[in-house]
Scaffold this motif. Sequence first.
Motif, mmCIF file in Angstrom:
data_model
loop_
_atom_site.group_PDB
_atom_site.id
_atom_site.type_symbol
_atom_site.label_atom_id
_atom_site.label_comp_id
_atom_site.label_asym_id
_atom_site.label_seq_id
_atom_site.Cartn_x
_atom_site.Cartn_y
_atom_site.Cartn_z
ATOM 1 N N ARG A 57 -73.888 -16.410 98.708
ATOM 2 C CA ARG A 57 -72.798 -15.482 98.200
ATOM 3 C C ARG A 57 -73.606 -14.814 97.056
ATOM 4 N N GLN A 58 -74.257 -15.648 96.168
ATOM 5 C CA GLN A 58 -74.985 -14.844 95.038
ATOM 6 C C GLN A 58 -76.013 -13.935 95.614
ATOM 7 N N ALA A 59 -76.945 -14.049 96.548
ATOM 8 C CA ALA A 59 -77.702 -13.049 96.902
ATOM 9 C C ALA A 59 -76.838 -11.817 97.602
ATOM 10 N N LEU A 60 -75.872 -11.966 98.215
ATOM 11 C CA LEU A 60 -74.762 -10.964 98.642
ATOM 12 C C LEU A 60 -74.442 -9.980 97.444
ATOM 13 N N ARG A 61 -73.963 -10.497 96.447
ATOM 14 C CA ARG A 61 -73.640 -9.900 95.464
ATOM 15 C C ARG A 61 -74.744 -9.165 94.876
ATOM 16 N N SER A 62 -75.831 -9.773 94.658
ATOM 17 C CA SER A 62 -77.157 -8.850 93.994
ATOM 18 C C SER A 62 -77.493 -7.622 94.823
ATOM 19 N N ARG A 63 -77.181 -7.652 96.304
ATOM 20 C CA ARG A 63 -77.657 -6.615 97.086
ATOM 21 C C ARG A 63 -76.577 -5.234 97.010
ATOM 22 N N ARG A 64 -75.445 -5.825 96.794
ATOM 23 C CA ARG A 64 -74.380 -4.975 96.537
ATOM 24 C C ARG A 64 -74.601 -4.243 95.225
ATOM 25 N N ARG A 65 -74.744 -4.900 94.095
ATOM 26 C CA ARG A 65 -75.106 -4.483 92.761
ATOM 27 C C ARG A 65 -76.446 -3.350 92.948
ATOM 28 N N LEU A 66 -77.368 -3.621 93.504
ATOM 29 C CA LEU A 66 -78.502 -2.861 93.724
ATOM 30 C C LEU A 66 -78.186 -1.520 94.462
ATOM 31 N N SER A 67 -77.428 -1.563 95.468
ATOM 32 C CA SER A 67 -77.086 -0.416 96.251
ATOM 33 C C SER A 67 -76.194 0.494 95.598
ATOM 34 N N GLY A 68 -75.319 -0.062 94.533
ATOM 35 C CA GLY A 68 -74.515 0.863 93.671
ATOM 36 C C GLY A 68 -75.255 1.707 92.622
ATOM 37 N N GLN A 69 -75.973 0.937 92.083
ATOM 38 C CA GLN A 69 -76.807 1.478 91.078
ATOM 39 C C GLN A 69 -77.815 2.621 91.660
ATOM 40 N N ASN A 70 -78.480 2.571 92.947
ATOM 41 C CA ASN A 70 -79.219 3.689 93.466
ATOM 42 C C ASN A 70 -78.092 5.015 93.748
ATOM 43 N N GLN A 71 -77.136 4.705 94.013
ATOM 44 C CA GLN A 71 -76.245 5.921 94.428
ATOM 45 C C GLN A 71 -75.818 6.477 92.884
ATOM 46 N N ASN A 72 -75.582 5.818 92.000
ATOM 47 C CA ASN A 72 -75.144 6.601 90.607
ATOM 48 C C ASN A 72 -76.527 6.920 89.559
ATOM 49 N N HIS A 73 -77.572 6.638 90.108
ATOM 50 C CA HIS A 73 -78.931 7.121 89.373
ATOM 51 C C HIS A 73 -78.746 6.800 87.957
ATOM 52 N N SER A 74 -78.112 5.469 87.774
ATOM 53 C CA SER A 74 -77.930 5.115 86.567
ATOM 54 C C SER A 74 -79.332 4.174 86.270
ATOM 55 N N THR A 75 -79.138 3.697 84.999
ATOM 56 C CA THR A 75 -80.453 2.806 84.504
ATOM 57 C C THR A 75 -80.212 1.633 84.953
ATOM 58 N N PRO A 76 -81.347 1.129 85.490
ATOM 59 C CA PRO A 76 -81.208 -0.365 86.120
ATOM 60 C C PRO A 76 -80.618 -1.542 85.082
#
Length: 944
Positions: free
Chosen positions: A865-884
């Motif tokens: 579950r933790q790995a899944l959440r990490s992947r979701r967060r990384l994909s969201g950041q790429n879409q918003n061009h926000s600071t990691p």
Amino acid sequence: MNYLKSLCRGMAQYLLLFIFTVLPTITVATHNTTSGGCAIIRPPRDGGIRYRGLTQEQIRSVQILPVDYEIEYICRGNRVIVGPKVRKCLPNGTWTDLTLRSRCYDRHYSGKKKLYIGALFPMSGGWPGGQACLPSAQMALDLVNKRTDILPDYELELIYYDSMCDPGEATKLLYDLLYTEPIKIVLMPGCSSVSTLVAEAARMWNLIVLSYGSSSPALSNRQRFPTFFRTHPSATLHNPTRVQLFQKWKWTKIATIQQTTEVFTSTLDDLEQRVKEAGIEISVRQSFLTDPAVAVKNLKRQDARIIVGLFYETEARKVFCEVFKEKLYGKKYVWFLIGWYADNWFKIKDPSINCTVENMTEAVEGHVTTEIVMLNPETVRGASNLTSQEFLEQLMSRLGGKNPEETGGFQEAPLAYDAVWALALALNKTVEPLKAKGRRLEDFNYNNHDITAEIYRALNTSSFEGVSGHVVFDAQGSRMAWTLIEQLQGGSYKKIGYYDSTKGNLSWFGNDKWIGGAPPADQTVVIEEFRFLSQKLFVSVSVFAGLGILLGIVCLTFNIYNSNVRYIQNSQPYLNNMTAVGCMLSLAAVFPLGIDGLHVHRVRFPVVCQFRLWLLGLGFSLAYGSMFTKIWWVHTVFTKKDEKKDKRKHLEPWKLYATVGVLLGIDILSLMIWQIVDPLHITVEKFTREAPKGDLDVLIQPLLEHCSSEKMNTWLGVVYGYKGLLLLLGIFLAYETKSVSTEKINDHRAVGMAIYNVAVLCMITAPVTMILSSQQDASFAFASLAIVFSVYITLVVLFIPKMRRLITRGEWQSEQQETMKTGSSTNNNDEEKSRQLERENKELQKIIQEKEERVSELRNQLTERQALRSRRRLSGQNQNHSTPAPPASQNDPKSLLPPPGYPLPSSDNHSLPPSFSNSSNLYQPDGKIGRNNCHTSRLQLLYK
């Protein structure tokens, strides 16, 4: 054999009928001119002699006639020849029948009318009875003819011939009597074989036959001999006397030896019938024709003691010569012989035997004879007006001083005398009845049945006193008479008694003598001797049994008194009480096992048998059944699989008692069925007879009493099979539970030890006692000692350790006192508690292992579950061009929270188990949790 006899008898009868009815005359012998001859004899008065083949001139010139020349008497006018009609010249120069007078008789004589009696007197042969019987009969005729009150108008005349006691010779003479004038009104034969021939043929001529010297039982057959009478009693008249003597001397077993002739065979058949009715056994029956050697040897071999001998005088000498050789005489033997032998028959020299007079005298000493009373022992005057002594004096005078012992038929002479008187009185009785019918005695001929019937009726009703005693005939025409009993004592015969068979009266003189001082036994005396148990052995074993019962009482008292002590309670004291009672009952069975006929009467012995069976059966059921119940329940509770233990950990006492009750009930039911269906009774076992020391004519018959039933083996098989299975099952259960330790039944190891001993002893003793049942001492020793040892072992193994423990540790009285003692109970159960803790530890380890597997599974799910959440967060950041952003696992405290539904981790200081060391990336525990000190709260977290 009987068929051949009947065939021969029938052929002889038809031959006689052919000779007597077909042949009209006798063939005359031809003239023989051999050397020697006979002088011419004088012709009878009023008659002449016909010389065959000679003229009158030759007759006048011839003085000597040749051998075998025959002359014939003739009478003038109407006269007839009385006596021999034809005479033959013999080689010795004499004519035949010179002792018989030939004379002419005028049949129209106006004086006394003559009645002729045709008689056959054996002057020689097997029984030369005519030597004394003929003069006796002539004496009677002389007196009868002189009497004016008996046949006053008639004169009796005797026409007689010498039959030589030979049936063949008698056949020829019978023809002469029947076909030679004058007509004979009665026939008087002597000798049984001749009388049989004459009596069987006489009915064809309507002739009455009156015998004076025939004893054959066969002549008593009225169908075969319808007109036969005899003044000589039947030989069967000896048999009632013999039977009476057998009963007097208490003999129940006899032997017989006979000469193979009809008279003796018939006599023996009658004797066999009479002794059978009297309950006497003929154990040996021997016969011989000429040589008695084999028959006598068989008597010796078959241990014959009381021997009845039936044979003629000549054969008697042969028999007793063999008796001497076989030593079949003396104090052990009694011989019964016929009494009509000559008094010195055993002293007569006989070339046919090779024994001396001394040998014969020794062999015959002490034998008993039965003889028909032929001379009236009382001094009375009968029909002839003579006493018996007067008759003997006249007879001796007529014999011319001959020695009576050397004169044949001297003993039977009174019978011939009374035969003539019986005939005269019977004929005299018929005169008036015949006159009423218009008949006369002189009118008799061979075709006149009416006169014969009157004579028959008169003889059949005869009853008078004669010189031989009271004369009366039975329905078979045989004379009824007394029997004289004599015994040879010191070489001479002594009268020892009389027997009246008509009244069954025995007159005993009491002067009988025996070589052994008393009548011998009819067989080897068998003394029955019961075998009894050795009293020393019985007393010894009884002492041990009594001590064992006392020990059982002590153990039972101890167990009851300390039944509240926990240690005793944990041994199931009620079952131990049953064991003690059963042991005492088993020991009590030793006493009836040793009681036999020496102590109680045979009538009460079945009660002793019942005590044996019930005491031993109930004692075994209680003692062994209670021990078997303990070991059964220990095996049932503590050797099952783990998942079934909890259901049986609680031991209910009533189940134990019920099990014992079932075993006891089975035994009681089986014993009751046994006693109702096939009750025990006493049986006697017989052993081989034993000969005692010394010259005693006895044998010892050992006997042994047993308790038995009709189907004893079947019942024993059922009982032994059932008990054997229980013993084998008990051994198996004891072996299976040898390593089990339980607080509820703390003495089961001792019970197993007792079961081992009882089973081994029982399995050895049961077959051994069955094999040794015929040896009372050995059988009792095995059975009783097995009971004693098994009981002692059981009581010692079960109760002595308890006594020792309570005495040495002071563990007495009740449960309350037990709890006041410090540490004693805990120490007693340390071992049990230690084992229980080990089992609980193993269960906890298993539970921990299961929870660790569950925790590992949940940790894997959390990581995913933790790995899944990490992947979701990384994909969201790429879409918003926000600071990691920094990783959630490092900056977000929410990432340390458990998944939904799980409680937050506790903040206490208890450490986690070692298996959680790999989860440090999720949360850091304050400490580690050990497996041996797990807290309930943490276990509860793991369980969720």
